[in-house]
Design an enzyme around this catalytic site. Structure first.
Site, PDB file in Angstrom:
ATOM      1  N   HIS A  15       0.829  -1.205   0.000  1.00 28.45           N
ATOM      2  CA  HIS A  15       0.000   0.000   0.000  1.00 28.45           C
ATOM      3  C   HIS A  15       0.866   1.258   0.000  1.00 28.45           C
ATOM      4  O   HIS A  15       0.649   2.193  -0.778  1.00 28.45           O
ATOM      5  CB  HIS A  15      -0.930  -0.002   1.215  1.00 28.45           C
ATOM      6  N   CYS A  31      -3.805  -0.999 -15.763  1.00 26.88           N
ATOM      7  CA  CYS A  31      -3.646   0.078 -14.780  1.00 26.88           C
ATOM      8  C   CYS A  31      -2.852  -0.356 -13.551  1.00 26.88           C
ATOM      9  O   CYS A  31      -2.765   0.365 -12.579  1.00 26.88           O
ATOM     10  CB  CYS A  31      -5.010   0.622 -14.349  1.00 26.88           C
TER      11      CYS A  31
END
Length: 539
Positions: A79, A477
């Site tokens: 993250h 993406c």
């Protein structure tokens, strides 16, 4: 493209530790250990480095306020790494030499103690952490692009601009950017992005003025209470999407509807649950029980993505309404918004059928209310192996596909992108004893696209989808969209575009041009071989 340490000062700096270079650049600041402290210290004018074991979506405000991020765990697709790259923040992850003590607000490394408020400097290009405040030199190219310098003041920028003009003449593959905020979208466009290939909406809910309303929505059992919470959230989402679509006026913007599991937005401890219960006027037992009930033991495979849109349809309907209301408002103001609504984690055609029907119903309702038509597309993110092998079925209900290769890699390998780097990936990349030159993997599949496994699934997906819809737009993406050899592969299998973090857009543009040149050279070699054979046959 990124800030760097002043060379002479760097030579005198004391190295503390080394981690994984996750987001390039140089940053220096005072150590803080919580997102709240990062925000507060930044408000006072302090430069801060946010130090965490790992970050999560609720750290987003602190990450935004910090000059750089340092984590003791995680890899290049954790993250912290992914978000830092999207923000253009310097980041070092997986720095396992440091031991963080949140209670004492300090970390130790090789017997040295670094406390809250001490200065450290981090180099996101090579993963080194230094003690002290090393002066940082900004990028001339970025200063010109953002208007801080004039082009004639930077010879480096003039070289860059000329070179990139050659790049864009040769490439065939489109290049878009992953951006969640208008300022990120603006920078991406300045760096040459031709649209937004991924706007994540989950980070938009964590702002202090929004999170309580979203938590009330999740915890509500009464439909009326849910409607009241949605009414509070809708204006915020409309504002978010208005800003993104306005910055990308005339260019496509893919907005991914809510993706992560709901427990990420709820309390993780009983103390946090008590605070939330008091804030919402609900019994502690009720809040804590529902937080536990929604907790995901394996979030990647759990109650997230389109599964949320099916079980909590109010959330997706609200987001679609916000997108379309923002687009209609812009159209009335003379802009040309091009929204593309993306439904994540589809693995079965019926999931897309159900969620698309809901989205279309809301979109057409808004268009009728506003009295103005805005063209929109509805598609899906391909990140489940089953979606690849049933792409012909899913394509019937999709206007576009976008490969989410971070999660597709996870689900194909059965690896956790947050865990493998520090636990066993290093062993997989080393040569096997007694078998020189044969590591298990030549590169981490989260950094370089795995052509033999993930890539084959992508090929199957493209072939099957276009057997149903020959002109279906397909892009990528995931973080691979900014890695050169992965971009070459995307060109080879016929994708329409790649999307990556804003600061990687120039790299992706260059890689796309290289792919086109490679293809042309190979075609020339084949043609030369054919001519040679014809001459030999004739002779």
């Amino acid at each position: 493209m990124h800030p760097q340490f002043e060379p002479s000062a760097l030579q005198q700096a004391q190295k503390l530790a080394k981690g994984i270079a996750a987001s390039p650049g140089a940053a220096a600041g005072r150590v803080v250990f919580t997102s709240d402290d990062a925000v507060e210290w930044a408000k006072r004018g302090e430069r801060v480095i946010l130090v965490r074991r790992m970050t999560s979506p609720d750290d987003i405000e602190g990450m935004n306020a910090a000059k750089g991020i340092l984590t003791s765990e995680g890899g290049r697709t954790s993250h912290a790494a992914v978000v830092a790259r999207s923000m253009g923040k310097t980041c070092v992850v997986g720095c396992r030499d440091i031991v963080i003590d949140y209670e004492r607000k300090q970390f130790t490394v090789n017997g040295m103690v670094v406390r809250e408020g001490d200065y450290i400097s981090i180099d996101g290009t090579n993963g080194v952490v230094y003690l002290g405040d090393i002066p940082v030199v900004p990028s001339e190219i970025i200063r010109v692009i953002t208007g801080e310098m004039k082009p004639e003041e930077s010879e480096l920028y003039r070289y860059y601009a000329e070179f990139m003009s050659w790049v864009d003449e040769r490439r065939k593959l489109g290049v878009q950017a992953n951006a969640d905020k208008p300022e990120e979208a603006k920078l991406a466009r300045l760096l040459g992005a031709e649209g937004i290939g991924l706007a994540r909406t989950e980070h938009m809910f964590f702002a202090p003025e929004r999170l309580p309303h979203f938590q009330r929505l999740i915890l509500a059992d009464d439909p009326k209470e849910r409607e009241e919470a949605i009414a509070k959230i809708l204006p915020f989402q409309r504002e978010d999407f208005y800003g993104l679509l306005k910055e990308m006026d005339g260019l496509p913007v893919i907005i991914r509807l809510l993706d992560p599991p709901l427990h990420e937005f709820l309390p993780h401890t009983q103390e946090q649950a008590r605070e939330l219960a008091e804030k919402l006027g609900k019994p502690f037992e009720e809040v804590w029980a529902k937080s536990l009930r929604l907790h995901e033991h394996n979030p990647m495979l759990g109650h997230r993505g389109c599964r949320l849109g099916i079980t909590f349809p109010e959330i997706y309907r609200m987001q679609v309404r916000a997108i379309m209301e923002a687009a209609c408002q812009l159209k009335k103001e003379g802009y040309n918004p091009k929204p593309k609504i993306e439904i994540p984690l589809v693995g079965h055609a019926n999931e897309l059928l159900l969620t698309r029907k809901d989205a279309e119903e809301v979109a057409e309702q808004v268009i009728a209310e506003q009295g103005i038509r805005v063209d929109y597309l509805i598609g899906t993110m391909i990140e489940i192996p089953r979606a690849c092998v049933t792409a012909d079925q899913i394509a019937k209900f999709a206007d576009f596909f976008s490969f989410g290769t971070n999660d597709l890699t996870q689900t194909t390998f059965g690896f956790s992108r947050d865990d493998v780097e520090g636990k066993f990936m290093a062993h997989y990349l080393e040569e096997i004893p007694g078998k020189e030159g044969t590591p298990i993997l030549k590169a981490s599949p989260f950094e370089v696209l795995d052509r033999e496994g993930v890539g084959e699934l992508m090929k199957i997906c493209v072939q099957k989808a276009r057997s149903v819809k020959p002109d279906l737009e397909i892009g990528i993406c995931g973080e691979h969209g900014g890695e050169p050899t992965s971009v070459w592969f995307c060109h080879e299998i016929g994708l329409n575009y790649v999307s990556c973090s804003a600061f990687r857009v120039p790299v992706a543009r260059l890689a796309a041009a290289q792919a086109a040149v490679r293809e042309q050279k190979e075609a020339e070699r084949k043609a030369a071989r054919r001519r040679k054979v014809l001459v030999e046959v004739r002779d």
